[in-house]
Design a protein around this motif. Structure first.
Motif, PDB file in Angstrom:
ATOM      1  N   PRO A  95      96.708  73.493  17.426  1.00  0.00           N
ATOM      2  CA  PRO A  95      96.499  72.206  16.764  1.00  0.00           C
ATOM      3  C   PRO A  95      97.042  72.185  15.341  1.00  0.00           C
ATOM      4  CG  PRO A  95      94.482  73.464  16.722  1.00  0.00           C
ATOM      5  CD  PRO A  95      95.479  74.256  17.539  1.00  0.00           C
ATOM      6  N   LEU A  96      97.328  70.987  14.868  1.00  0.00           N
ATOM      7  CA  LEU A  96      97.598  70.789  13.448  1.00  0.00           C
ATOM      8  C   LEU A  96      96.245  70.765  12.758  1.00  0.00           C
ATOM      9  CD1 LEU A  96     100.185  67.876  13.579  1.00  0.00           C
ATOM     10  CD2 LEU A  96     100.625  70.185  12.815  1.00  0.00           C
ATOM     11  N   ASN A 141     100.518  73.782   9.673  1.00  0.00           N
ATOM     12  CA  ASN A 141     101.339  73.440  10.837  1.00  0.00           C
ATOM     13  C   ASN A 141     102.401  74.489  11.111  1.00  0.00           C
ATOM     14  OD1 ASN A 141     103.027  72.916   8.717  1.00  0.00           O
ATOM     15  ND2 ASN A 141     103.663  70.907   9.409  1.00  0.00           N
ATOM     16  N   GLY A 142     102.366  75.596  10.370  1.00  0.00           N
ATOM     17  CA  GLY A 142     103.309  76.667  10.621  1.00  0.00           C
ATOM     18  C   GLY A 142     104.594  76.568   9.824  1.00  0.00           C
ATOM     19  N   PRO A 183      97.322  68.450  19.433  1.00  0.00           N
ATOM     20  CA  PRO A 183      96.036  67.993  18.875  1.00  0.00           C
ATOM     21  C   PRO A 183      96.012  68.095  17.350  1.00  0.00           C
ATOM     22  CG  PRO A 183      95.782  70.098  20.005  1.00  0.00           C
ATOM     23  CD  PRO A 183      97.201  69.662  20.226  1.00  0.00           C
ATOM     24  N   VAL A 184      95.248  67.211  16.740  1.00  0.00           N
ATOM     25  CA  VAL A 184      95.068  67.186  15.286  1.00  0.00           C
ATOM     26  C   VAL A 184      93.578  67.323  14.996  1.00  0.00           C
ATOM     27  CG1 VAL A 184      95.410  65.840  13.186  1.00  0.00           C
ATOM     28  CG2 VAL A 184      97.075  65.669  15.039  1.00  0.00           C
ATOM     29  N   VAL A 185      93.228  68.286  14.138  1.00  0.00           N
ATOM     30  CA  VAL A 185      91.824  68.514  13.792  1.00  0.00           C
ATOM     31  C   VAL A 185      91.679  68.564  12.279  1.00  0.00           C
ATOM     32  CG1 VAL A 185      91.199  69.700  15.931  1.00  0.00           C
ATOM     33  CG2 VAL A 185      92.057  71.009  14.011  1.00  0.00           C
ATOM     34  N   VAL A 186      90.462  68.257  11.816  1.00  0.00           N
ATOM     35  CA  VAL A 186      90.134  68.286  10.391  1.00  0.00           C
ATOM     36  C   VAL A 186      89.144  69.409  10.164  1.00  0.00           C
ATOM     37  CG1 VAL A 186      89.008  67.027   8.520  1.00  0.00           C
ATOM     38  CG2 VAL A 186      90.563  65.833  10.055  1.00  0.00           C
ATOM     39  N   ASN A 187      89.432  70.226   9.163  1.00  0.00           N
ATOM     40  CA  ASN A 187      88.558  71.322   8.769  1.00  0.00           C
ATOM     41  C   ASN A 187      88.108  71.031   7.342  1.00  0.00           C
ATOM     42  OD1 ASN A 187      87.247  73.740   8.446  1.00  0.00           O
ATOM     43  ND2 ASN A 187      89.113  74.946   8.226  1.00  0.00           N
ATOM     44  N   GLY A 188      86.845  70.628   7.185  1.00  0.00           N
ATOM     45  CA  GLY A 188      86.347  70.276   5.861  1.00  0.00           C
ATOM     46  C   GLY A 188      85.162  71.117   5.460  1.00  0.00           C
ATOM     47  N   LEU A 247      87.114  67.248  14.809  1.00  0.00           N
ATOM     48  CA  LEU A 247      86.484  67.904  13.680  1.00  0.00           C
ATOM     49  C   LEU A 247      86.167  69.338  14.043  1.00  0.00           C
ATOM     50  CD1 LEU A 247      84.014  65.082  12.602  1.00  0.00           C
ATOM     51  CD2 LEU A 247      86.166  65.704  11.508  1.00  0.00           C
ATOM     52  N   MET A 248      86.580  70.271  13.182  1.00  0.00           N
ATOM     53  CA  MET A 248      86.299  71.675  13.425  1.00  0.00           C
ATOM     54  C   MET A 248      84.869  71.992  12.991  1.00  0.00           C
ATOM     55  SD  MET A 248      89.810  73.564  12.252  1.00  0.00           S
ATOM     56  CE  MET A 248      89.214  75.169  12.731  1.00  0.00           C
ATOM     57  N   THR A 249      84.216  72.843  13.740  1.00  0.00           N
ATOM     58  CA  THR A 249      82.866  73.269  13.396  1.00  0.00           C
ATOM     59  C   THR A 249      82.756  74.774  13.557  1.00  0.00           C
ATOM     60  OG1 THR A 249      82.096  72.966  15.663  1.00  0.00           O
ATOM     61  CG2 THR A 249      81.837  71.101  14.156  1.00  0.00           C
ATOM     62  N   GLU A 250      81.731  75.311  12.953  1.00  0.00           N
ATOM     63  CA  GLU A 250      81.399  76.726  13.151  1.00  0.00           C
ATOM     64  C   GLU A 250      80.504  76.813  14.381  1.00  0.00           C
ATOM     65  OE1 GLU A 250      82.235  79.533  11.402  1.00  0.00           O
ATOM     66  OE2 GLU A 250      83.608  78.340  10.203  1.00  0.00           O
TER      67      GLU A 250
END
Length: 143
Positions: free
Chosen positions: A62-63, A77-78, A106-111, A137-140
């Motif tokens: 994913p991005l 994005n590499g 896929p596109v995800v947000v890590n905040g 949305l990325m989660t732990e």
């Protein structure tokens, strides 16, 4: 013989006629009920119907658009140095270029959890304008 008519004195009514007020309130209620769904704004989010699972190892990487505690934006994005902060318009241009080549990526947000909500929303709107059909949305993982 002359008849005399006595007039009955009418007593003044000291009550308020509330029927017109009820009519006005019903009209206002209908107007507010019809316009309330049109006023709401937000980012469209598709909520999962089942427990979430990690991305498949076979799917494209994913991005990942990230926001740190200071509110700086990053994109992994590499092709760009992921340690240098970017502006929202730069992220939007990079994501749009990547999605034209790989539209199903896929596109995800890590905040960070301490980042204000508005900062995350601005990033999600920017990704949506770049052409991302959905943003995750990325989660732990939970304990």
């Amino acid at each position: 013989m002359m008849q005399t008519y006595q007039r009955k004195r009418r007593r003044k009514v000291a009550e308020i006629n509330v029927v017109p007020y009820i009519d006005v309130m019903l009209v206002l209620l209908i107007i507010f009920m019809a316009t309330a769904p049109l006023v709401t704004q937000g980012v469209k989010v598709d909520l999962p119907q089942a427990a979430s699972e990690p991305l498949d190892a076979e799917s494209k990487p994913p991005l990942v658009a990230s926001v740190n505690v200071e509110g700086q934006y990053f994109l992994d994005n590499g092709s760009v140095d992921e340690n240098s902060p970017l502006q929202l318009d730069e992220i939007q241009a990079l994501v749009a270029a990547e999605l034209t080549v790989n539209p199903d990526r896929p596109v995800v947000v890590n905040g960070d959890r301490l980042v204000p909500y508005d900062t995350i929303i601005q990033l999600m709107v920017s990704l949506q304008r770049a052409g991302a059909p959905s943003v995750g949305l990325m989660t732990e993982p939970g304990e």
